[in-house]
Structure formats: C-alpha cells, structure tokens
Design a protein around this motif. Structure first.
Motif, PDB file in Angstrom:
ATOM      1  N   ARG A   1      -4.423  11.720  -8.072  1.00 42.45           N
ATOM      2  CA  ARG A   1      -4.595  12.325  -6.755  1.00 42.45           C
ATOM      3  C   ARG A   1      -3.242  12.765  -6.188  1.00 42.45           C
ATOM      4  O   ARG A   1      -2.222  12.120  -6.412  1.00 42.45           O
ATOM      5  CB  ARG A   1      -5.253  11.337  -5.777  1.00 42.45           C
ATOM      6  CG  ARG A   1      -6.632  10.874  -6.203  1.00 42.45           C
ATOM      7  CD  ARG A   1      -7.233   9.952  -5.173  1.00 42.45           C
ATOM      8  NE  ARG A   1      -8.555   9.486  -5.577  1.00 42.45           N
ATOM      9  CZ  ARG A   1      -9.306   8.641  -4.847  1.00 42.45           C
ATOM     10  NH1 ARG A   1      -8.840   8.200  -3.679  1.00 42.45           N
ATOM     11  NH2 ARG A   1     -10.495   8.266  -5.289  1.00 42.45           N
TER      12      ARG A   1
ATOM     13  N   GLY B   1      -1.950   4.799   1.041  1.00 44.15           N
ATOM     14  CA  GLY B   1      -3.251   4.974   0.395  1.00 44.15           C
ATOM     15  C   GLY B   1      -3.327   4.392  -1.003  1.00 44.15           C
ATOM     16  O   GLY B   1      -4.211   4.769  -1.789  1.00 44.15           O
TER      17      GLY B   1
ATOM     18  N   HIS C   1       0.799  -1.220   0.000  1.00 41.60           N
ATOM     19  CA  HIS C   1       0.000   0.000   0.000  1.00 41.60           C
ATOM     20  C   HIS C   1       0.838   1.279   0.000  1.00 41.60           C
ATOM     21  O   HIS C   1       0.285   2.365  -0.022  1.00 41.60           O
ATOM     22  CB  HIS C   1      -0.911   0.040   1.243  1.00 41.60           C
ATOM     23  CG  HIS C   1      -1.932  -1.056   1.287  1.00 41.60           C
ATOM     24  ND1 HIS C   1      -3.132  -0.977   0.633  1.00 41.60           N
ATOM     25  CD2 HIS C   1      -1.897  -2.280   1.898  1.00 41.60           C
ATOM     26  CE1 HIS C   1      -3.823  -2.099   0.843  1.00 41.60           C
ATOM     27  NE2 HIS C   1      -3.084  -2.903   1.614  1.00 41.60           N
TER      28      HIS C   1
ATOM     29  N   ARG D   1     -14.400   5.589  -2.620  1.00 41.93           N
ATOM     30  CA  ARG D   1     -14.637   6.125  -1.303  1.00 41.93           C
ATOM     31  C   ARG D   1     -13.866   5.282  -0.300  1.00 41.93           C
ATOM     32  O   ARG D   1     -13.530   4.132  -0.591  1.00 41.93           O
ATOM     33  CB  ARG D   1     -16.135   6.125  -0.957  1.00 41.93           C
ATOM     34  CG  ARG D   1     -16.812   4.768  -1.132  1.00 41.93           C
ATOM     35  CD  ARG D   1     -18.323   4.873  -0.977  1.00 41.93           C
ATOM     36  NE  ARG D   1     -18.980   3.619  -1.227  1.00 41.93           N
ATOM     37  CZ  ARG D   1     -19.121   2.649  -0.308  1.00 41.93           C
ATOM     38  NH1 ARG D   1     -18.641   2.835   0.915  1.00 41.93           N
ATOM     39  NH2 ARG D   1     -19.727   1.518  -0.611  1.00 41.93           N
ATOM     40  N   PRO D   2     -13.629   5.763   0.861  1.00 47.32           N
ATOM     41  CA  PRO D   2     -12.811   5.015   1.842  1.00 47.32           C
ATOM     42  C   PRO D   2     -13.596   3.905   2.520  1.00 47.32           C
ATOM     43  O   PRO D   2     -14.017   4.027   3.666  1.00 47.32           O
ATOM     44  CB  PRO D   2     -12.388   6.094   2.838  1.00 47.32           C
ATOM     45  CG  PRO D   2     -13.462   7.117   2.753  1.00 47.32           C
ATOM     46  CD  PRO D   2     -13.914   7.138   1.311  1.00 47.32           C
ATOM     47  N   ALA D   3     -13.851   2.827   1.794  1.00 48.48           N
ATOM     48  CA  ALA D   3     -14.567   1.675   2.339  1.00 48.48           C
ATOM     49  C   ALA D   3     -14.069   0.427   1.636  1.00 48.48           C
ATOM     50  O   ALA D   3     -13.706   0.465   0.450  1.00 48.48           O
ATOM     51  CB  ALA D   3     -16.083   1.830   2.161  1.00 48.48           C
TER      52      ALA D   3
ATOM     53  N   PHE E   1      -7.786   3.849  -7.574  1.00 45.42           N
ATOM     54  CA  PHE E   1      -8.089   4.266  -6.215  1.00 45.42           C
ATOM     55  C   PHE E   1      -9.517   3.838  -5.889  1.00 45.42           C
ATOM     56  O   PHE E   1     -10.364   3.678  -6.787  1.00 45.42           O
ATOM     57  CB  PHE E   1      -7.983   5.795  -6.055  1.00 45.42           C
ATOM     58  CG  PHE E   1      -6.614   6.338  -6.268  1.00 45.42           C
ATOM     59  CD1 PHE E   1      -5.691   6.337  -5.240  1.00 45.42           C
ATOM     60  CD2 PHE E   1      -6.234   6.834  -7.513  1.00 45.42           C
ATOM     61  CE1 PHE E   1      -4.420   6.850  -5.444  1.00 45.42           C
ATOM     62  CE2 PHE E   1      -4.970   7.330  -7.715  1.00 45.42           C
ATOM     63  CZ  PHE E   1      -4.044   7.335  -6.672  1.00 45.42           C
ATOM     64  N   TYR E   2      -9.775   3.641  -4.612  1.00 46.91           N
ATOM     65  CA  TYR E   2     -11.148   3.436  -4.205  1.00 46.91           C
ATOM     66  C   TYR E   2     -11.925   4.734  -4.375  1.00 46.91           C
ATOM     67  O   TYR E   2     -11.421   5.819  -4.094  1.00 46.91           O
ATOM     68  CB  TYR E   2     -11.219   2.992  -2.745  1.00 46.91           C
ATOM     69  CG  TYR E   2     -10.684   1.582  -2.511  1.00 46.91           C
ATOM     70  CD1 TYR E   2     -11.209   0.513  -3.221  1.00 46.91           C
ATOM     71  CD2 TYR E   2      -9.671   1.350  -1.578  1.00 46.91           C
ATOM     72  CE1 TYR E   2     -10.724  -0.780  -3.013  1.00 46.91           C
ATOM     73  CE2 TYR E   2      -9.189   0.070  -1.367  1.00 46.91           C
ATOM     74  CZ  TYR E   2      -9.709  -0.997  -2.093  1.00 46.91           C
ATOM     75  OH  TYR E   2      -9.241  -2.252  -1.886  1.00 46.91           O
TER      76      TYR E   2
ATOM     77  N   ASP F   1      -8.875  -7.201  -0.429  1.00 44.86           N
ATOM     78  CA  ASP F   1      -9.664  -6.095   0.092  1.00 44.86           C
ATOM     79  C   ASP F   1     -11.140  -6.353  -0.197  1.00 44.86           C
ATOM     80  O   ASP F   1     -11.501  -7.090  -1.129  1.00 44.86           O
ATOM     81  CB  ASP F   1      -9.265  -4.773  -0.567  1.00 44.86           C
ATOM     82  CG  ASP F   1      -7.955  -4.254   0.000  1.00 44.86           C
ATOM     83  OD1 ASP F   1      -7.597  -4.667   1.097  1.00 44.86           O
ATOM     84  OD2 ASP F   1      -7.300  -3.436  -0.691  1.00 44.86           O
TER      85      ASP F   1
END
Length: 1448
Positions: free
Chosen positions: A1276, A1292, A1235, A1264-1266, A1261-1262, A1327
């Motif tokens: 980003r 991240g 990561h 949202r953070p879930a 990237f995700y 994940d």
C-alpha cells in the motif's frame, strides 16, 4: 686440595640464593640469580630447573657474576616453579623453589567481534561484542576506541569489562574506524577496524554570509559551508530582508524572502579518486543579488540544508552603493507671519534618498504671465540647506498668499524634488487701498465706490467708509463757470484731443490765477518725447511753447509793456502754430509771433481757473474750433470737476481742506541758531498740526500744534527737547485770522499768538533741519519720535508765511507736494463759524465696494475715505474730496426791465438769483400772450455767458464695414444750439460729402484698409467737428499661406517655422497647425492666438514620416498651406512584446514573437536571449532552441534593434517537456512507534520533470479499518507528496510487524524506485479487543465470557482485567485481573433485573487495550401463582395473585 683450584681447597658450595624472575610476556620469564654465598670453589656449574625439569646449564668461573636466563616457549597464564642447583667438583647445593606465572595471552583480532546494535544515530551508537574464547588468562578490560578518518583524532569511548557500550559523544555524519581492545596483563588485542558513519544531523554553526562587492542595485554575497556540516549539504538558501530603515532594526523585523537557492551535493566524506562519489557538484556558495534599491541596508542569512535538517546563520547587514535619489517626501509648510513661511521636512528614508544627502534645496514655484516666452511657472531656489538642517523660514513673502514649495534632495549622484506643497502666509493688513470714486447722484446723495486693495493680504476685508466736512465749505458761495485747478493737480486727456501729424496747432482759453508760475496745458509726443506743445505761466506772463521738429519755440506777448497776468483776473489767450511759426494773443490786444530763448517748461502746476477751452481741429478751408470736453478726461488728480465752477471771490493764501498737508522744499528752511517762523491762519477746528520738520540724519526737530486751546511749540536740539506751551483760549477756531510767531533765539524758545507770548530756555547751539517743512499736517507714512499718535490735519487757511524777517514766501512756488490743499487762494468767509472737532462720520460698513451716502447738503464739499479691516489688521485709503450736486436755483426774481423793440421782439434784462447753490449755466426767458392765455409761451434760451455758441456734442458717424466699402450714418449733435444747416464728412483729411443727409456710402476701398473720418455739423453761428475716428474695411482670408519649414530635432520632436502671409487681408488672429502621418487624415494639434511663428512638436513616433500644414486665420476666414513633410529620426524600439514559448520536446522550444508596438524606426534585427545568453540575432520572428535538459526552466527575452539601438522586452519563463527520471532514490527509514515510522528520501539525480513521491509499504495490514478485522499481506502507498529531503511520519502500520518500504518517484513520463528497506516495528498494545458477551444471567449473577484479542502485537502472556460498573454510577469495579487462560467469569451479588456494564482490558508488557462497554441486565426474581376455582368434585374458589419475593 683441588689441583684445578688455584685458590686452594674446594668443597661443596652452600647457600645458593633462589632465582629472581621477571615475567616478560605470556611465553617468557627472565630469571637472574647470584652466586652462592659460599662458592667454595673457583668453578661452578649452574643448573636451572623448571618444574624439576632442567632447562638451562652453564658454568661460571671466579670471579662469579650474576647469571641471566630468559625462559621462552612457556604457556600463557601458567605458574612455573624454578630453582637453581649449583655444584662443583666437591658437591652441590640447591636454592629454594620460587614460582612465577606467565602473563595472560593477548586476544587475537579474529576473536574480537565488534558489532553495532541497531542503527547509529547522529551522535551515538550502541556496540556489543563477545568475550574472546581462546584467551589464556582473564581479560582485565575492554577499550572501545575510534579514529576520525578525516582528522585522525583518536578517542577512547569505553573502558571496562562490559561487553556492550553506548557511545554518545560522536560527531554526526562522520566516518569512524572503531576498534575494540581486549586487554589482559599480557597485553591488548585489537579487533579489525569497524567502519561506522554516524547518521546525519542538521548542520550547525552556519557562519553569517559575507557581503562583498556592492553596486547601486546589487550586492555580492558569499558564504562558507557550516563549520559542522553533519551530513551531505544538498542546498543553500539565501534569505534577504530589506530595505531596512534604521528604526526597523530597533522595533519590528521586516519580512524576509528567499532570493537565491542552489542545490547540489557537498559530501564531507568524499573519497578522492573515486569515480562514483560526488557525481553532483556542491551547491553554490556565492551569488549576486540584483534588483536592489540603491544606498539601502539589506540583511542576509544563509540556510544550509542537509538530509537531516537545516541551519540558519545570523543576519549580516550590507549596503548598496549610492544611486540617483528617487523620492523626497513632501515638506510641511506652516505660516510664521504674514511675510514668512516655515518649510520643514523630514529625513527621507534610505530607500528614497539612495545615498548620502549632500544638501537640501528649498524651492519656490510661482506662476508668471508677464513674459509669454518664459515658462508659465518659474522655479527659484530660495535656500540651500546642509544635510543636518530640517527647516527653513522663507521671508519677504506677500501676506495671505499661496506659495508652492518643493524641497530638493541632492546626493553626489543627482537630485530629486518632492511633490509641491502649498502654504499660505498669515493675513496682514490690506495694502494699496486706493482713493474712492465719488459721484454725486443728486443734491443729497453721494455714490461712493472703490476698488479692492491692491494687496488684500487676507480674506476679503470689511470695508468702512468715513466722511468728514471740508473746512470753510460754503455751498452758497457764488461760483462762476470754469474749471478750478488747486495747484498740484491735472486732467489727462486722450491723445486724440489735439490733431495728430498736422502742420497746425491751436487752442484758446480764459484763465485766472494768482501764481506767477504754472503749466496750463502740455502735450508731448510718445517715445523720446522730442516734440511738444505747451501753454504756461512764467514770471506772471503767458508763454506758448512748441517744438515740432527739433527746434523749440516760445512766444509771449510783446506789446503789453511787460504786464503781469497773475492778478487773479480773467484773461483770454489764443495760441496757434502754423508749421514752425507760433502766435499768441492775450485779451484780444496783446500778441507776438517772435520766439524767445526761454523754451524750458516750468515744473509747477497751474493754480487758478480755466474756462472756454477750445482746440483747433481744422485749418482749412476754414478754421474749426472745438470746445474741450472735460468729461473725456482719462484721469483726474486733485482737481475740481468743471460743473463745480470757480469761486467768484478768493483771497491770497492756501486753503487746507482737512486731513492733508503742504510740503515745502527742504531748501526753503534749514533751521539755525536764531530763526523765526510766522504766518497767519484761520480755522474752524479745535486741534490741528501747524508745522513740522526734522533732521533726517539726526535727532533735531520742530513741531507746532494746537490742542484744546493750547499752542505748543516743541523743539529738540543739542540733545535736549524744549517745549513751550501757550494758552490762547478757544477763540482761534471762530473763522477769523490769527497771527502766530515761532522763534528760537540762541538757547531761548518763544511762541506768540495774537499778542500772547511764552518762552522757555533750552540748550545752546544751532538746530539743524534737512527734511521738507510740512504745513498743516504730515504724511501718514512719516514716523518720528517727535510726533504723537493723535496728530490731526489742519483745516482752514494759511497765508503770509515768513521764514525769517524777509518777505512772505510764495507757497505755490516753494511747495513740492500738496495733499488736499488748494494753492489758488482761500475762500472768502465773512461769517463766523463755530469750533468743531476732527471726528469723522462712519457712513458704511460692509463687504460691498459700492454704497450711497444719503442726507447730504446740496452743493457741499465733503472728504471721504475707505478703510479695509481684515484678520491681519486694517488700513485706510487717502481722503478724497467730492461735492454733492447743485440744486435748482431758488427765489428767481422777475425780469428787472422789459423793452419792446418792434412788433416781434423785445429786450429783457434780469438780475442773478440770490442763494444759488451751483453754477448758473443758462437762462430761459418765456414770453406769454396775455391776450390769448391759452397760447403756448415763446421760449428763448440764453447761456449764462451771454452769447450763443456752435453745436456741441457732435457724434462721429456709425460705420458698417465691408471688404471694399464703408456704409455710414449719423444723427444730430447732442446739443445743436440751433438749426443744423449742413453736414460735412471728411475722409483722410479730404471732404467727400456735404449736405443735409445723415447717411453716405464710401466705395472702391482696399480690403482691410484704415481710414480717418470726421463729421462736421454747422449752424448759422458756426461749425463743430466730431471726434476723429479710425475705421477699417472688413477682412478676408489671407490670399496665400506658404508651407511651413520643418526641422527634425530628434527622434520625438520636429521644429516648425512659418512666415506671415504676404497679403493677410486683415488682422491675423490664429495660427493652426495640422499634423498627419502618411495615409491618415490631418488633425488639428496646435491652435494659438499669440501669433508665434514657430512651434515644436514633441512626443512624436520615431522613424515616422509626418505631413504638417499651417493655416493662417483672420476675422474673414482661414487659408491652409500645402503640406510639408519630415521624417523623425529613428530611436530604440518601445513596447517590445514578450515572446511566445512552446515546448516541442523534452530538449527544445519553439519561440516566436511579434514586432514591437512602437518600432520607432526600421527594426533591423531581433535577438532572442535565453538565460542571459544571446541564442539568435536575425530578422526572423521565430527561433527553435534545442539541446536542452528535460523539464529545465529557462527565461527568454526578445531584443528588437533599430539603427539607434536595441530594447529588451519583458521576460517569459517556460520549462521543457518531461522525460522519465534518472537516478537513484535514497531512502532512510526509522521506526518511531508501534504504528508509525519516519521516512526521509532524496530525489533522483535527474528528476526530468515534476516528481511525485509515493512511499510503498509491503507487509501486514488490516483488511478493513476495524479492530476485529483480519490481517492480510498487501502493498500500500501510505504517503504521497511532491517533496523530498524532508522527514515525514507515516502511520497506519501494525505493531510487531516487519515491512519492506520503497519510494517511487514518478513524473508524467516514468518512475524510478528506491531500494527496499526493511523495518520492524516494536511491540504494541493488543488490537481487536472485543467487549465481553453474556453467557448466563440470574437475578443475582451474570456470567460473562470473552475472546482473546485478534492481535497480540507482542510476545508473552496476556493479562485480562474484567471491569464492571452500574449504569447509574461511575465507580468502576475490577472483577478479574490476572494472566489466565479462562475466558469467562461470574459476577455475583447483583440486583435482580438491573443493568450493568462490563468491559475487558487486555494488557501485556508493551501496553493495554480496553474494549467498549457492554450492557447486561440481571434476570427477574421468582413469581408465585395462586389459583381459586371450581372442579368437578365441587366448587373451589380460585384466585390468582402474584407474590413477589423481595430480596434485600
């Protein structure tokens, strides 16, 4: 036979040996063979066959030699068979077949592909390669080697048959040319060099810097790059700590700070001649460190920084050179004794001393008030100490005094003193305790007062007042009017007692004495004492001496047939001088006016009595005689007060009051081999010292004393002490006379008293004495081994002193000092007395300096002394005699005879009263009218002297002064002694008024003029003058005051002088100076009553014009002068302000400033300094500076100059504006986990501003953070900071993903961006693992289902674990653990209606992830229903009950 064979016959050869082969290479074999064993011919033909094919033929003739053939063009790694066929003319033979294999072929470089696995580290790199494909023959080994391109060092890192290798012994940031050798038995083939630069690592082996040129405030520090740079050196930081004291290096490390930093680009891999390499210069490796403290140790170390890290050197210590010392710690002052203080000091810190100490000076600072022209505090160097000394004891100090000390530290460059420290010496016994002042308040009370000791030597002492009786003091002894002089005393009167600057002198008196020599009175002019007037006794006769103008005159009566007047009778003397003619009249019958030759003043005090002393105060128009007022005496030394009178009856001898002594001149008695000392004495004391003398240069002495009925005569001579003790009983202290004889006859010492005698033999030889001979006591300051500590002063009388067999000595004539001894005779004592001790009475103890002693006997003499005791000891003052006041006469007898003379007068006679305590001054006779008793009596007062006198106590007039007049008024005399008939007023010797008025005005006088006034009061008997008084008219302000004279000393000082006003009109009291600048009001800056005529103004403003006025003041006012002007010299400016700096553009500043607060003159130019360079020098107050770099930091100073010099103001730092950065951003990225990555970047070559770095990632990237969030592709910024050159870790990121990374460097004006760098993250744990869900439920089972993870994050199959636990328990049960494609499972054997928790753990080779726990409840068990009721067919009972089936 063979005709061609010269050897004879031939036949076929035989036994041909096989060839011997040597494999030369992969394509050549060298073959050698020998002739056949039986050639059988002289010529042979050899045929070499390879694999049956002929490859070589040759002929050979006898003698036969070995043959050599090199077979080339062969195939590599191929087996060839060889044989030799030999034939001649007769036949042939063949060798056996032999086989040889060629060597393998050398691999070609193009077949050797060497590559790096991943990225090279600082000290390691992974390589792999492929085996060569077109190689004939096996590869025996691979050799991986390298060459350091900088040093040329060659190294072999791997040898073997593997096709990969990890090289771990590399040097960071080094360019290597790696080659791979593939070796067969035919040789080695080498690949094309593969250039590899190892990654950077923190530098190593940074050597300590070198401290070079030293100055008092600076050190030159140089350093070398690290021995192992391990990368591109981009910065050097120089750290310093200090100043360091010696103890700091042993205990605690001082705080360090960075004092220098230099950035640049030092690339050890630079290529000469490349225009694109090393565009930046290397960072500096030397600096001058400024603002250091002189003579101080500083430690330095260097931090070298490259892109991978940094390295610190060891500390190196340097020392600045000496500077002027800055501070000396205050010393410690401690008392040692009452006269010494120990001053100790500590070694100053190096930062304070700032050099090698050459000496310490101990200074004492004392205030002085004696010299008004000297400084108020005087400093004196007491001691110069070596650098190793740390204390000094100051001796000779005063006890209990505060002293201020400083210690001065000196180096070769200067000195500095400590702050003053006060120390106090220990207390000592008080010193200088004077005589008490005694005043009889009445008949029984004595007032005792005293001054404090001249030197207290401690806190205020406790005082003790002692009193003792005077020997043979008889208050009833008759006394007469007069003043008694015991022989060594005097009265001192003011200089106005005799008329001054007159052509006449006169005095008259009565005297009584037994002494042939004595100075009765004397007055001497001040200064050189050239003029004098005196009355003295010489050879028993009175003499009048005077010397008015350098010609001495002495007169004595001539018509008395040489009569002596030292007969202890009263005689009257009148002595007058009229200009240079003197006249003396004795007893109103003996006189003379002729001068004698003996004009020398006698040196002996008068011993006797005086009375009726009068002084002539006027010669014309009539003589005026004024009585001497004894109360006006300024000083009294060993005399009696006039009210005590003179004893009526005395006898020859010296009276010792007690606690005193009589000192005879050393020439009177010097000892010898045979001598005798005899005298008579009477005393009332039991113990007493009779006499003492000693040799001041030797050990001889004599002493005689009485103690407890024993007379002791002790002598020391010839090194031995002889003592004779005679018991005389106690009868000697009954007040009667006793005869004592003290003898030395050779070696015999003898003593006798009143017929008793004793003797003792001693040493032979003479006894030598050189000191005075002391009778009746010794001085308290005299210390001698022959004296005991309990000696008592003699009280009584001594007479008829004989030093040998000659006549008695005149004690008054041979004495040099008398303390509490009266030489005018002994009081007659007819009554016997009792023995008494020498004890005194303590009448007071306390801290007050005044007391009253009550309960005294009237008109009785006493001795008093004061003792002062303190913490340091005690001391006593001298004994002083005093007498209580007289009492009223008792038992006055009635008149002895009354005779009526006429109808209005009578003659009355009376006798003196008996037992009178005091002097009878007057008699009052009262006449009563018996016929009319109610009528007041008639009083008549008669002095005891039986005659009337002129007025006494005429008081001078009181004066009120005005500028041009005097207003006078006066009252009657204190003792008119009759009716005042008139007053006479004299001014400056002239009569200005005569009459009965008591006031008068004198006019038309000058301002502040001096005048002498005398008032005369007259009765019918005579006139008496008052004392002469000097009066002044009133004062006015001075008429004029000249302006002061000004002298400019320097830029800050003006010396002011002025003159005394010509007409002061009074007494000048104050000078006042007023100071002002142009346009300002004058202010008072100097006001002094010391009347100096000069003053220096300091701390003035340089280059300024001042106006100064002087005012002179008297008691009548002040007069101000006109102003004087002066202009101080210019000086360098002060308080130069800092400039105001405004950046207008990226390459320019607008700099402005204001004039100095203290220009100290005319500012001629202003200089603007930028970065230590003068960029403008003009009179302008602004400057524009251009051509600068964007966002560059600059330091500005303003310099203001006058004609005297320049002063630099404080500095201001400012930066230019920003522009967009220019250059490349170098980025280095490494993955550090599934990561995270680590990134490091370097800033652009020209930041041109305050840069902010944003690390941009482009990839997955995700949303949202879930964990169950979907993935999107986005760019980003995951890290933003203002630092460069640091390794940062950024998280991240998604595992098993590839990202494109770049760095944006931005300031306010623009950005630059690095080249994108791709990085692939390693696989990670899955994940998005969701908790299992309930698919079905029964009372005994639960069926759960789940979904695959949202992100596998790695290749390969997934392994699922289904875990269960009861809610109440903690035991976890694994229900499923396998790689499966099924996503459900049934858990059986459960309890009905019970909660269970399930979770899913998904794993693969790179990690595992567990879901959250999910709670499920099993279903309830079955229910049984029983009904009881009535139907239509009939009634039936119905009940409902629940039967629950239990499961166990």
């Amino acid at each position: 036979m063979d005709s061609s064979n010269h050897l004879g016959c031939s036949k076929a050869p035989s036994q041909q040996p096989p060839p011997t082969g040597v494999v030369l290479s992969s394509g050549a074999i060298q073959l050698t063979w020998s002739p056949p064993d039986s050639p059988n011919s002289n010529a042979l033909t050899y045929t070499l066959l390879r694999d049956t094919a002929r490859v070589h033929t040759l002929q050979s003739h006898h003698p036969f030699e070995w043959q050599v053939f090199e077979d080339r063009g062969l195939l590599a790694h191929t087996v060839y068979s060889y044989r030799v066929v030999t034939h001649n003319v007769q036949g042939q033979t063949s060798s056996v077949e032999v086989q040889y294999r060629t060597l393998s072929a050398v691999p070609q470089p193009k077949e050797l592909q060497l590559s790096v696995v991943g990225q090279a580290g600082p000290s390691s790199a992974a390589f792999n390669w492929t085996a060569p494909r077109n190689v004939s023959g096996p590869v025996e080994r691979y050799v991986l080697g390298s060459v350091d391109t900088l040093t040329g060092d060659k190294r072999a890192h791997y040898t073997g048959l593997q096709t990969e290798a990890l090289v771990t012994d590399l040097t960071p940031f080094t360019r290597y040319n790696f080659t791979l050798q593939a070796c067969t038995n035919g040789g080695c083939g080498q690949s094309v060099p593969f250039t590899l630069i190892t990654a950077q690592a923190p530098p190593q082996k940074q050597a300590a810097p070198r401290v070079g040129l030293a100055q008092p405030n600076a050190l030159q520090v140089d350093w070398d790059p690290p021995i192992q740079l391990n990368g591109i050196i981009i910065r050097y930081d120089l750290f310093m700590r200090g100043p360091i004291e010696p103890q700091q290096t042993r205990h605690a490390s001082p705080q360090e700070r960075r004092v220098f930093s230099s950035s640049g680009w030092l690339n050890p891999l630079s290529v000469l001649g490349s225009a694109n390499r090393n565009a930046l210069t290397p960072p500096q490796t030397s600096t001058m460190v400024l603002d250091l403290q002189p003579f101080s140790h500083y430690q330095f170390r260097v931090l070298s920084v490259n892109m991978a890290g940094s390295a610190l050197s060891d500390w190196i210590t340097g020392r600045t050179t000496e500077g002027e010392p800055e501070r000396m710690p205050a010393p410690l002052v401690s008392p040692v004794s009452s006269s010494s203080l120990r001053i100790s000091w500590q070694t100053p810190q190096d930062s304070d001393a700032r050099g090698l100490v050459t000496e310490y000076r101990v200074n004492i600072h004392q205030e002085q008030t004696s010299n008004p022209f000297a400084p108020s505090v005087i400093s004196q160097v007491l001691y110069s100490a070596s650098p190793d000394e740390r204390s000094y004891t100051a001796e000779g100090l005063r006890p209990f005094q505060l002293y201020n000390f400083t210690v001065t530290l000196c180096t070769s460059l200067g000195c500095v003193s400590s702050l003053p420290v006060t120390g106090r010496t220990k207390p000592a016994a008080p010193e200088g305790l004077g005589s008490p002042k005694l005043k009889g308040l009445n008949v029984t009370v004595m007032q005792v007062s005293w001054d404090p000791p001249r030197k207290l030597n401690g806190p205020p002492p406790l005082y003790h007042v002692e009193r003792t009786d005077v020997s043979f003091s008889d208050p009833f002894a008759p006394v007469l009017q007069g003043t008694r002089f015991p022989g060594h005393g005097y009265f001192k009167f003011p200089n106005t007692t005799l008329p001054v600057n007159t052509y006449f002198t006169g005095f008259q008196l009565s005297f009584r004495t037994r002494a042939g020599e004595g100075l009765i009175l004397c007055a001497i002019s001040p200064g050189e004492q050239e003029e004098y007037v005196a009355l003295q006794m010489h050879s028993g006769r009175p003499f009048f001496l005077f010397d008015p103008q350098g010609s001495a005159v002495a007169v004595s009566p001539q018509n008395d047939a040489g009569k002596r007047y030292d007969d202890n009778r009263w005689h009257h003397v009148v002595a007058t001088r009229y200009q240079a003619v003197g006249t003396i009249i004795v007893d109103n019958q003996y006189r003379d006016s002729s001068s004698t030759r003996n004009t020398r003043l006698v040196q002996q005090g008068f011993a006797g009595c005086l009375r009726d002393v009068r002084v002539k105060s006027a010669q014309s128009p009539s003589e005026i005689w004024e009585p001497l007022d004894w109360d006006r005496a300024l000083d009294r030394v060993q005399v009696y007060e006039s009210w005590e009178g003179c004893p009526a009856n005395t006898e020859a001898g010296a009276q010792f009051l007690g606690q005193g002594f009589l000192e005879l001149k050393p020439s009177v008695f010097s000892g010898g081999d045979n001598f005798e000392i005899s005298f008579e004495f009477k005393t009332d004391q039991l113990n007493a010292v009779l006499l003492f003398a000693h040799d001041t240069e030797g050990n001889d002495y004599i002493v005689a004393e009485l103690e407890g009925g024993i007379l002791t005569w002790a002598l020391r001579w010839g090194g031995r002490t002889t003592q004779v003790s005679l018991w005389v009983g106690l009868s000697y202290c009954d007040g009667g006379w006793n005869r004592v004889s003290l003898q030395k006859r050779g070696s015999m010492a003898a003593v006798s008293m009143n017929g008793a005698e004793e003797q003792q033999r001693g040493a032979a030889g003479a006894l030598g004495l050189s000191s005075p001979l002391y009778l009746g006591g010794i001085p308290s300051s005299l210390v001698h081994r022959g004296l005991s500590s309990l000696l008592h002063g003699f009280g009584g009388c001594i007479r008829d002193v004989r030093l040998g067999r000659g006549a008695a000595v005149d004690l008054a004539a041979v004495s040099s000092r008398a303390v509490r001894v009266s030489l005018d005779g002994c009081l007659s004592a007819d009554k016997l007395v009792n023995c008494r001790g020498n004890d005194s009475i303590l009448v007071y103890t306390g801290r007050d300096r005044r007391t009253e002693d009550h309960g005294l006997e009237p008109f009785t003499e006493y001795l008093y002394r004061v003792m002062a005791s303190g913490d340091g000891g005690w001391t006593s003052g001298p004994w002083v005699r005093a007498r209580s006041r007289e009492t009223v006469p008792q038992s006055v007898l009635p008149p002895s005879r009354v005779v009526c003379l006429n109808g209005s007068s009578a003659e009355v006679m009376w006798d003196e009263p008996a037992e009178v305590r005091g002097v009878i001054e007057q008699y009052i006779v009262r006449a009563y009218n018996w016929d009319n008793p109610t009528q007041a009596p008639v009083n008549a007062t008669f002095p005891h002297t039986q005659h009337l006198t002129a007025p006494d106590g005429v008081v001078p007039p009181e004066v009120t002064s005005y500028p041009s007049s005097l207003s006078l008024d006066w009252g009657p005399p204190d003792r008119p002694n009759g009716i005042i008939t008139e007053y006479l007023l004299y001014k400056d010797g002239s009569l200005i008024y005569r009459g009965n008025s008591t006031e008068f005005n004198i006019t038309d006088l000058r301002v502040f003029s001096s005048h002498w006034l005398v008032l005369t009061a007259c009765t019918y008997v005579g006139c008496t003058n008052s004392s002469q008084v000097n009066v002044l008219t009133a004062q006015l302000p001075p008429t004029h005051m000249d302006p002061p004279a000004l002298t400019v000393l320097d830029s800050h000082s003006i010396y002011v002088q002025w003159t005394v006003p010509a007409e002061a009109n009074g007494v000048l009291e104050i000078y006042t100076l007023y100071l002002s600048m142009l346009g300002q009001e004058p202010i008072r800056v100097y006001n002094s009553s010391q009347l100096f005529e000069h003053h220096t103004f300091h701390d003035l403003v340089p280059g300024s014009t001042y106006m100064i006025q002087i005012a002179a003041c008297t008691g009548g006012g002040c007069t101000l002068s006109s102003p004087s002007m002066a202009h101080t010299e210019e000086s360098t400016p002060e308080s130069v302000p800092a400039p105001s700096v405004v950046s207008l553009s990226p390459d320019s500043f607008n700099v402005s400033w204001t004039p100095p607060l203290k220009p100290n003159g005319v500012v001629s130019s202003y200089g603007l300094w930028m970065n230590g360079v003068l960029v403008q020098n003009s009179s302008s107050l602004s400057c524009r500076v251009s051509g600068l770099s964007a966002w560059s930091l600059h330091r500005f100073h303003v310099q203001a100059c006058t004609a005297r010099g320049c002063t630099l103001g404080p500095s201001v730092e400012s930066r230019t504006l920003e522009v967009a950065p220019v250059g490349m951003v170098a980025l280095e990225v490494h993955s550090t986990g599934p990561h995270t990555v680590s990134a490091k970047w370097l800033g652009p070559a020209k930041p041109n501003g305050n840069l902010t770095y944003a690390v941009l990632f482009t990839g997955s990237f995700y949303q949202r953070p879930a964990p169950d969030a979907s993935v999107e592709t986005d760019t980003r910024a995951l890290h933003v900071s203002g630092d460069a050159g640091q390794l940062v870790t950024i998280g991240g990121l998604l595992p098993f993903s590839t990202y494109s990374i770049r760095v944006n460097a931005c300031n306010s004006q623009g950005c630059v961006e690095s080249q994108p760098t791709a990085v692939t993250l390693p696989p990670g744990a899955p994940d998005g693992v969701m908790p299992p869900r309930l698919a079905a439920a029964t009372p005994a089972a639960l069926r759960v289902a789940w979904s695959a993870p949202m992100h596998y994050n790695a290749p390969g199959p997934l392994r699922y674990q289904l875990q269960m636990k009861a809610t109440a328990g903690s035991h976890i049960q694994t229900l499923l653990d396998s790689v499966t494609t099924s996503f459900s499972h049934t858990a059986e054997g459960l309890q009905p209606y019970t909660e269970y928790q399930f979770r899913l753990v998904v794993s693969h080779a790179h990690g595992e992830t567990a879901s959250d726990w999910a709670r499920f409840i099993t279903a309830q068990d079955r229910e049984y229903h029983l009904r009881l009721g009535v139907s239509s067919a009939g009634e039936r009972a119905q009940f409902l009950g629940n039967v629950v089936q239990n499961h166990y």
